[in-house]
Design an enzyme around this catalytic site. Structure first.
Site, PDB file in Angstrom:
ATOM      1  N   CYS A  50     -52.793 -90.582 -26.411  1.00  0.00           N
ATOM      2  CA  CYS A  50     -51.662 -91.095 -25.625  1.00  0.00           C
ATOM      3  C   CYS A  50     -50.861 -92.005 -26.548  1.00  0.00           C
ATOM      4  O   CYS A  50     -51.437 -92.734 -27.347  1.00  0.00           O
ATOM      5  CB  CYS A  50     -52.017 -91.938 -24.385  1.00  0.00           C
ATOM      6  SG  CYS A  50     -52.425 -90.964 -22.933  1.00  0.00           S
TER       7      CYS A  50
HETATM    8  N1  LIG Z   1     -55.328 -90.495 -23.315  1.00  0.00           N
HETATM    9  C1  LIG Z   1     -55.092 -91.532 -22.540  1.00  0.00           C
HETATM   10  O1  LIG Z   1     -54.963 -92.665 -22.985  1.00  0.00           O
HETATM   11  C2  LIG Z   1     -55.063 -91.212 -21.064  1.00  0.00           C
HETATM   12  C3  LIG Z   1     -54.580 -92.300 -20.142  1.00  0.00           C
HETATM   13  C4  LIG Z   1     -55.039 -92.110 -18.703  1.00  0.00           C
HETATM   14  N2  LIG Z   1     -56.463 -92.255 -18.587  1.00  0.00           N
HETATM   15  C5  LIG Z   1     -54.605 -90.754 -18.188  1.00  0.00           C
HETATM   16  O2  LIG Z   1     -55.356 -89.858 -18.009  1.00  0.00           O
HETATM   17  O3  LIG Z   1     -53.470 -90.562 -17.923  1.00  0.00           O
END
Ligand SMILES: NC(=O)CC[C@H](N)C(=O)O
Length: 298
Positions: free
Chosen positions: A2
């Protein structure tokens, strides 16, 4: 993964370029999140007007004529700006709740993305470049903005599962990481009357911060309390009408870098997101510390 980017302007002369700067920052982190992308952008406030951002999977059917129908229903002019699958509805602040309720009644497939004095939210499935392009992000101005490109860990890849999540007026939160106690916190927040649109862990964090702020905490205090109550991995970047905040969990295994000059405060998951900002050569650049809240307000 992300990718997160954020830009909080101190120098008003940069405001017309906010969208262009954020767009470039977000696209630079494309390989951190190929699933979906989104932005929250804050414009001028204080003119007695507010905005509701709505999304529809059927914009050609749902948006034409919606402004006229809403104006009639709420008894005050509603101005609509359509951008692809989203429409921003602008009216007097006192009528914002009425507009939100009327949208749900008149267009049952439309979803409320956010509302407030200054916030607009745009998010969709797809790569940052395509998402920025479809909403014309590069041409938008404003005071501060937050962007996110998602690689899903916790819930389906859908429009509503994309970040930012907006769970209170003019508030938004984006997240890199995953929370381990989000089901318990969700149950507690539901008991307090909060409503959820998705199964996503980040939506729980957003609602947690909104609930703390509704209880009277300021942005900094609300972010401090995430360190007591939320378990798991997180970098959160949060926007309010006048503010911009950052907090990382005690382990801080997700990357983060910040930069500050007289003109702006910027956040990036990696330095490459900040590399083309004006005056970055002379900026104070640092890695935010674990368990430490940073926030700025206009
Ligand atoms: N890869 C991440 O940081 C994911 C952020 C969050 N847990 C989501 O699924 O959107």
């Amino acid at each position: 993964m992300c990718g997160i980017v954020g830009l909080f302007l101190k120098d008003k002369s940069l405001e017309p370029q906010l969208g262009a700067m954020l767009s470039e920052m977000l696209v630079s982190l494309t390989d951190r999140g190929p699933d979906s992308a989104g932005i929250a952008i804050y414009g001028a406030s204080g003119d007695g007007k507010g905005k509701v951002t709505v999304q529809s999977p059927f914009p050609d059917r749902d948006f034409p004529g919606l402004d006229a129908e809403l104006s009639k229903q709420v008894g005050e002019p509603v101005k609509m700006t359509v951008r692809s699958t989203h429409a921003v509805l602008e009216t007097g602040l006192a009528k914002l709740d009425a507009v939100r309720e009327a949208v749900s009644e008149l267009r049952p497939d439309a979803r409320i993305m956010g509302m407030g004095d200054a916030i607009e939210i745009y998010k969709e499935v797809g790569l940052p470049e395509a998402v920025a392009e479809r909403f014309g992000l590069a041409k938008m101005g404003g005071t501060h903005a937050i962007g996110h490109t998602r690689m899903a860990t916790e819930s389906a890849v859908t429009t509503m599962g994309a970040h930012p999540f907006s769970t209170g007026p003019d508030q938004c939160l984006v997240h890199n990481g995953s929370l381990s106690n989000h089901s318990n916190i969700r149950r507690e927040l539901i008991q307090k009357g909060m409503k959820f649109e998705t199964e996503n862990d980040t939506e729980v964090a957003a609602a947690y911060v909104s609930s703390k702020m509704a209880d009277g905490l300021n942005l900094g205090e609300a972010l401090e309390s995430t360190l007591d109550d939320l378990d798991g991995f997180f970098n959160f970047v949060v926007g309010t009408k006048n503010g911009f905040g950052v907090v990382r969990d005690p382990i801080s295994c997700k990357p983060a870098v910040m930069a500050e000059t007289d003109q702006y405060v910027a956040f990036g998951s990696e330095y490459r997101a900040l590399a083309n900002l004006p005056g970055i050569e002379g900026a104070k650049v640092w890695e935010p510390e674990p368990s430490t809240v940073y926030f700025w307000e206009h």
